[in-house]
Design a protein around this motif. Structure first.
Motif, PDB file in Angstrom:
ATOM      1  N   ASP A   1       0.796  -1.233   0.000  1.00 20.58           N
ATOM      2  CA  ASP A   1       0.000   0.000   0.000  1.00 20.58           C
ATOM      3  C   ASP A   1       0.829   1.285   0.000  1.00 20.58           C
ATOM      4  OD1 ASP A   1      -2.293  -1.629   0.165  1.00 20.58           O
ATOM      5  OD2 ASP A   1      -2.142  -1.707   2.352  1.00 20.58           O
ATOM      6  N   THR A   2       1.883   1.329  -0.804  1.00 20.10           N
ATOM      7  CA  THR A   2       2.677   2.551  -0.888  1.00 20.10           C
ATOM      8  C   THR A   2       2.806   3.065  -2.313  1.00 20.10           C
ATOM      9  OG1 THR A   2       4.743   1.298  -1.059  1.00 20.10           O
ATOM     10  CG2 THR A   2       4.038   1.951   1.162  1.00 20.10           C
ATOM     11  N   GLY A   3       1.993   2.556  -3.231  1.00 17.23           N
ATOM     12  CA  GLY A   3       1.995   3.084  -4.590  1.00 17.23           C
ATOM     13  C   GLY A   3       3.312   2.874  -5.305  1.00 17.23           C
ATOM     14  N   ILE A   4       3.853   3.957  -5.861  1.00 20.93           N
ATOM     15  CA  ILE A   4       5.105   3.869  -6.610  1.00 20.93           C
ATOM     16  C   ILE A   4       6.216   3.255  -5.771  1.00 20.93           C
ATOM     17  CG2 ILE A   4       6.965   5.295  -7.573  1.00 20.93           C
ATOM     18  CD1 ILE A   4       4.816   7.112  -8.753  1.00 20.93           C
ATOM     19  N   THR A   5       6.240   3.562  -4.485  1.00 18.40           N
ATOM     20  CA  THR A   5       7.315   3.050  -3.634  1.00 18.40           C
ATOM     21  C   THR A   5       7.308   1.530  -3.558  1.00 18.40           C
ATOM     22  OG1 THR A   5       7.340   5.102  -2.367  1.00 18.40           O
ATOM     23  CG2 THR A   5       8.309   3.193  -1.311  1.00 18.40           C
ATOM     24  N   MET A   6       6.158   0.907  -3.746  1.00 21.77           N
ATOM     25  CA  MET A   6       6.106  -0.563  -3.783  1.00 21.77           C
ATOM     26  C   MET A   6       6.978  -1.119  -4.901  1.00 21.77           C
ATOM     27  SD  MET A   6       4.616  -2.584  -1.688  1.00 21.77           S
ATOM     28  CE  MET A   6       4.424  -3.975  -2.797  1.00 21.77           C
ATOM     29  N   LEU A   7       7.107  -0.383  -5.987  1.00 21.77           N
ATOM     30  CA  LEU A   7       7.938  -0.839  -7.099  1.00 21.77           C
ATOM     31  C   LEU A   7       9.414  -0.849  -6.706  1.00 21.77           C
ATOM     32  CD1 LEU A   7       6.113   1.078  -9.959  1.00 21.77           C
ATOM     33  CD2 LEU A   7       5.925  -1.353  -9.395  1.00 21.77           C
ATOM     34  N   PHE A   8       9.805   0.051  -5.833  1.00 20.44           N
ATOM     35  CA  PHE A   8      11.188   0.047  -5.358  1.00 20.44           C
ATOM     36  C   PHE A   8      11.407  -1.052  -4.313  1.00 20.44           C
ATOM     37  CE2 PHE A   8      10.734   4.147  -7.348  1.00 20.44           C
ATOM     38  CZ  PHE A   8      11.900   4.218  -8.091  1.00 20.44           C
ATOM     39  N   HIS A   9      10.362  -1.421  -3.606  1.00 23.47           N
ATOM     40  CA  HIS A   9      10.439  -2.609  -2.755  1.00 23.47           C
ATOM     41  C   HIS A   9      10.725  -3.839  -3.620  1.00 23.47           C
ATOM     42  CE1 HIS A   9       9.483  -5.201   0.701  1.00 23.47           C
ATOM     43  NE2 HIS A   9       8.839  -5.969  -0.163  1.00 23.47           N
ATOM     44  N   TYR A  10      10.047  -3.918  -4.749  1.00 24.57           N
ATOM     45  CA  TYR A  10      10.258  -5.024  -5.685  1.00 24.57           C
ATOM     46  C   TYR A  10      11.680  -4.983  -6.238  1.00 24.57           C
ATOM     47  CZ  TYR A  10       9.226  -8.152  -9.647  1.00 24.57           C
ATOM     48  OH  TYR A  10       9.235  -9.181 -10.552  1.00 24.57           O
ATOM     49  N   LEU A  11      12.154  -3.790  -6.594  1.00 26.27           N
ATOM     50  CA  LEU A  11      13.512  -3.637  -7.118  1.00 26.27           C
ATOM     51  C   LEU A  11      14.542  -4.099  -6.098  1.00 26.27           C
ATOM     52  CD1 LEU A  11      15.020  -0.676  -9.066  1.00 26.27           C
ATOM     53  CD2 LEU A  11      16.084  -1.376  -6.925  1.00 26.27           C
ATOM     54  N   GLU A  12      14.402  -3.664  -4.856  1.00 27.90           N
ATOM     55  CA  GLU A  12      15.385  -4.029  -3.837  1.00 27.90           C
ATOM     56  C   GLU A  12      15.440  -5.542  -3.646  1.00 27.90           C
ATOM     57  OE1 GLU A  12      15.255  -1.941  -0.176  1.00 27.90           O
ATOM     58  OE2 GLU A  12      15.485   0.044  -1.102  1.00 27.90           O
ATOM     59  N   ALA A  13      14.275  -6.186  -3.632  1.00 27.69           N
ATOM     60  CA  ALA A  13      14.253  -7.641  -3.451  1.00 27.69           C
ATOM     61  C   ALA A  13      14.918  -8.338  -4.635  1.00 27.69           C
ATOM     62  CB  ALA A  13      12.816  -8.118  -3.285  1.00 27.69           C
ATOM     63  N   ALA A  14      14.624  -7.879  -5.859  1.00 22.60           N
ATOM     64  CA  ALA A  14      15.193  -8.513  -7.048  1.00 22.60           C
ATOM     65  C   ALA A  14      16.701  -8.321  -7.107  1.00 22.60           C
ATOM     66  CB  ALA A  14      14.540  -7.937  -8.305  1.00 22.60           C
ATOM     67  N   PHE A  15      17.181  -7.133  -6.777  1.00 23.00           N
ATOM     68  CA  PHE A  15      18.610  -6.863  -6.856  1.00 23.00           C
ATOM     69  C   PHE A  15      19.374  -7.525  -5.712  1.00 23.00           C
ATOM     70  CE2 PHE A  15      18.765  -2.799  -9.671  1.00 23.00           C
ATOM     71  CZ  PHE A  15      18.061  -3.470 -10.654  1.00 23.00           C
ATOM     72  N   ARG A  16      18.762  -7.647  -4.551  1.00 20.02           N
ATOM     73  CA  ARG A  16      19.419  -8.374  -3.457  1.00 20.02           C
ATOM     74  C   ARG A  16      19.709  -9.819  -3.875  1.00 20.02           C
ATOM     75  NH1 ARG A  16      19.038  -6.328   1.983  1.00 20.02           N
ATOM     76  NH2 ARG A  16      17.909  -4.331   2.087  1.00 20.02           N
ATOM     77  N   ASP A  17      18.814 -10.389  -4.646  1.00 22.37           N
ATOM     78  CA  ASP A  17      18.977 -11.765  -5.094  1.00 22.37           C
ATOM     79  C   ASP A  17      19.986 -11.871  -6.237  1.00 22.37           C
ATOM     80  OD1 ASP A  17      18.061 -14.621  -5.123  1.00 22.37           O
ATOM     81  OD2 ASP A  17      17.385 -14.059  -7.136  1.00 22.37           O
ATOM     82  N   ALA A  18      20.108 -10.804  -7.027  1.00 22.75           N
ATOM     83  CA  ALA A  18      20.916 -10.881  -8.247  1.00 22.75           C
ATOM     84  C   ALA A  18      22.344 -10.367  -8.092  1.00 22.75           C
ATOM     85  CB  ALA A  18      20.231 -10.098  -9.367  1.00 22.75           C
ATOM     86  N   ALA A  19      22.553  -9.396  -7.198  1.00 25.12           N
ATOM     87  CA  ALA A  19      23.837  -8.697  -7.118  1.00 25.12           C
ATOM     88  C   ALA A  19      24.469  -8.885  -5.746  1.00 25.12           C
ATOM     89  CB  ALA A  19      23.638  -7.213  -7.410  1.00 25.12           C
ATOM     90  N   PRO A  20      25.522  -9.674  -5.643  1.00 27.10           N
ATOM     91  CA  PRO A  20      26.142  -9.917  -4.339  1.00 27.10           C
ATOM     92  C   PRO A  20      26.899  -8.722  -3.783  1.00 27.10           C
ATOM     93  CG  PRO A  20      27.348 -11.062  -6.080  1.00 27.10           C
ATOM     94  CD  PRO A  20      26.111 -10.516  -6.707  1.00 27.10           C
ATOM     95  N   ARG A  21      27.227  -7.747  -4.622  1.00 24.72           N
ATOM     96  CA  ARG A  21      27.965  -6.549  -4.178  1.00 24.72           C
ATOM     97  C   ARG A  21      27.059  -5.331  -4.403  1.00 24.72           C
ATOM     98  NH1 ARG A  21      33.589  -7.341  -4.424  1.00 24.72           N
ATOM     99  NH2 ARG A  21      33.981  -5.423  -5.585  1.00 24.72           N
ATOM    100  N   LEU A  22      26.080  -5.175  -3.516  1.00 25.76           N
ATOM    101  CA  LEU A  22      24.973  -4.233  -3.740  1.00 25.76           C
ATOM    102  C   LEU A  22      24.954  -3.115  -2.713  1.00 25.76           C
ATOM    103  CD1 LEU A  22      22.265  -3.495  -5.188  1.00 25.76           C
ATOM    104  CD2 LEU A  22      21.134  -5.054  -3.578  1.00 25.76           C
ATOM    105  N   THR A  23      24.765  -1.887  -3.221  1.00 30.04           N
ATOM    106  CA  THR A  23      24.489  -0.729  -2.375  1.00 30.04           C
ATOM    107  C   THR A  23      23.142  -0.161  -2.798  1.00 30.04           C
ATOM    108  OG1 THR A  23      26.824  -0.154  -2.094  1.00 30.04           O
ATOM    109  CG2 THR A  23      25.224   1.588  -1.691  1.00 30.04           C
ATOM    110  N   LEU A  24      22.249   0.015  -1.834  1.00 23.28           N
ATOM    111  CA  LEU A  24      20.940   0.618  -2.089  1.00 23.28           C
ATOM    112  C   LEU A  24      20.957   2.061  -1.616  1.00 23.28           C
ATOM    113  CD1 LEU A  24      18.703  -2.321  -0.794  1.00 23.28           C
ATOM    114  CD2 LEU A  24      19.133  -1.719  -3.187  1.00 23.28           C
ATOM    115  N   LEU A  25      20.685   2.986  -2.531  1.00 23.60           N
ATOM    116  CA  LEU A  25      20.627   4.405  -2.186  1.00 23.60           C
ATOM    117  C   LEU A  25      19.170   4.839  -2.206  1.00 23.60           C
ATOM    118  CD1 LEU A  25      21.853   7.112  -1.523  1.00 23.60           C
ATOM    119  CD2 LEU A  25      22.309   7.471  -3.968  1.00 23.60           C
ATOM    120  N   ARG A  26      18.597   4.992  -1.020  1.00 21.64           N
ATOM    121  CA  ARG A  26      17.200   5.403  -0.886  1.00 21.64           C
ATOM    122  C   ARG A  26      17.120   6.916  -0.740  1.00 21.64           C
ATOM    123  NH1 ARG A  26      15.451   0.985   3.761  1.00 21.64           N
ATOM    124  NH2 ARG A  26      15.381  -0.865   2.408  1.00 21.64           N
ATOM    125  N   ALA A  27      16.403   7.538  -1.641  1.00 17.69           N
ATOM    126  CA  ALA A  27      16.307   8.999  -1.658  1.00 17.69           C
ATOM    127  C   ALA A  27      14.918   9.457  -1.245  1.00 17.69           C
ATOM    128  CB  ALA A  27      16.636   9.532  -3.046  1.00 17.69           C
TER     129      ALA A  27
END
Length: 295
Positions: A116-142
């Motif tokens: 229930d966060t609209g557009i921000t839900m898509l970044f939740h999806y992005l973070e989950a997908a990239f955590r699984d795909a990229a072992p050397r990951l930095t998330l910059l939340r703005a």
């Protein structure tokens, strides 16, 4: 070699410029390289690439040590959320084939929330997908970008009323200049990945504003009298529709501001690092007003 996807956007341009200023080799990726003349002038290698084209992404990443990933919401699509998830899935597949890369992924405040966060839900999806795909990951939340007010600035200057989906208009909210997001992203790319686990960094500007403060600063920048107007909730979707957004895109924005006004979206307490930009809202509005007057 540092690779910047979304290099023609405000954040991407700022990241590329900061990296070049520090003497790093930068490859700027764009759908239309002809739009990258300014990046070419400062010494970036410019290549054609599309986040929905796996082959072009693999080519862009050839020889890279780090990459900045931005997966934007595509407003022209009938279902922007589905289209962005497809883009994220494509990017994740590509990143999985390049496990040595340090990936700095641009995300949003509130991306840790799963409903229930609209557009921000898509970044939740992005973070989950990239955590699984990229072992050397930095998330910059703005936080919300100051430049987003450009969408309503012409109407505000014409009428003296600044329509706001932030309710109430005296509630402070975090915001940041896109330039500062790019500068922090460049620092993170230069730093390299965390030794253990995913690095999470949150960034916002030097101070928080309420909608009434935004109107005041716009008035100071323009020399006009501007007051904030809390747009009634039942007018949100019709207003967004008149602005050219389809129903699916409008719903993403409505859900986002419902979550913000319920004070659900903010920096995630106790998680990761916090950075603060130096750009004030007045500096951003001076540039926006000048651009508006030049039309």
């Amino acid at each position: 070699m540092f690779v910047i996807f979304g290099a023609t956007g405000r954040v991407g341009r700022s990241t590329a410029a900061a990296l070049r200023h520090a003497g790093h080799a930068v490859r700027a990726v764009a759908r239309d390289p002809s739009q990258c003349e300014a990046l070419t002038r400062i010494g970036c290698e410019v290549v054609r690439g599309d986040l929905d084209d796996e082959a072009s992404m693999h080519r862009a990443l050839d020889g890279a040590v780090a990459v900045q990933m931005l997966c934007p919401v595509p407003p022209q699509e009938p279902d922007p959320a589905a289209a962005m998830r497809n883009t994220i899935d494509t990017a994740a597949r590509v990143l999985r084939a390049h496990p040595h890369l340090h990936v700095v992924a641009l995300s949003d405040y509130g991306a840790e929330l799963d409903a229930d966060t609209g557009i921000t839900m898509l970044f939740h999806y992005l973070e989950a997908a990239f955590r699984d795909a990229a072992p050397r990951l930095t998330l910059l939340r703005a936080a919300e970008h100051m430049q987003n007010w450009a969408r309503v600035l012409p109407a505000a200057l014409a009428t003296g009323r600044l329509p706001s989906l932030h309710h109430p208009i005296d509630r402070l909210f975090p915001t940041v200049s896109a330039h500062d997001v790019g500068s922090v992203a460049a620092q993170l790319l230069s730093d390299g990945p965390a030794r253990d686990g995913v690095r999470v960094v949150s960034v916002e500007g030097p101070r928080r504003y309420a909608a009434k403060d935004v109107a005041r600063v716009l008035g100071e920048a323009s020399g006009c009298d501007v007051v904030a107007l809390a747009l009634p909730r039942d007018q949100w979707e019709p207003t967004l529709s008149r602005a050219g957004l389809n129903a699916n895109h409008a719903k993403l924005i409505v859900d986002l501001y419902d979550a913000q006004n319920a004070q659900r979206i903010d920096v995630e307490a106790g998680v990761g690092e916090r950075r603060f930009g130096t750009t004030e809202l007045r500096e951003v509005f001076d540039a926006l007003v000048q651009a508006n007057n030049a039309r």
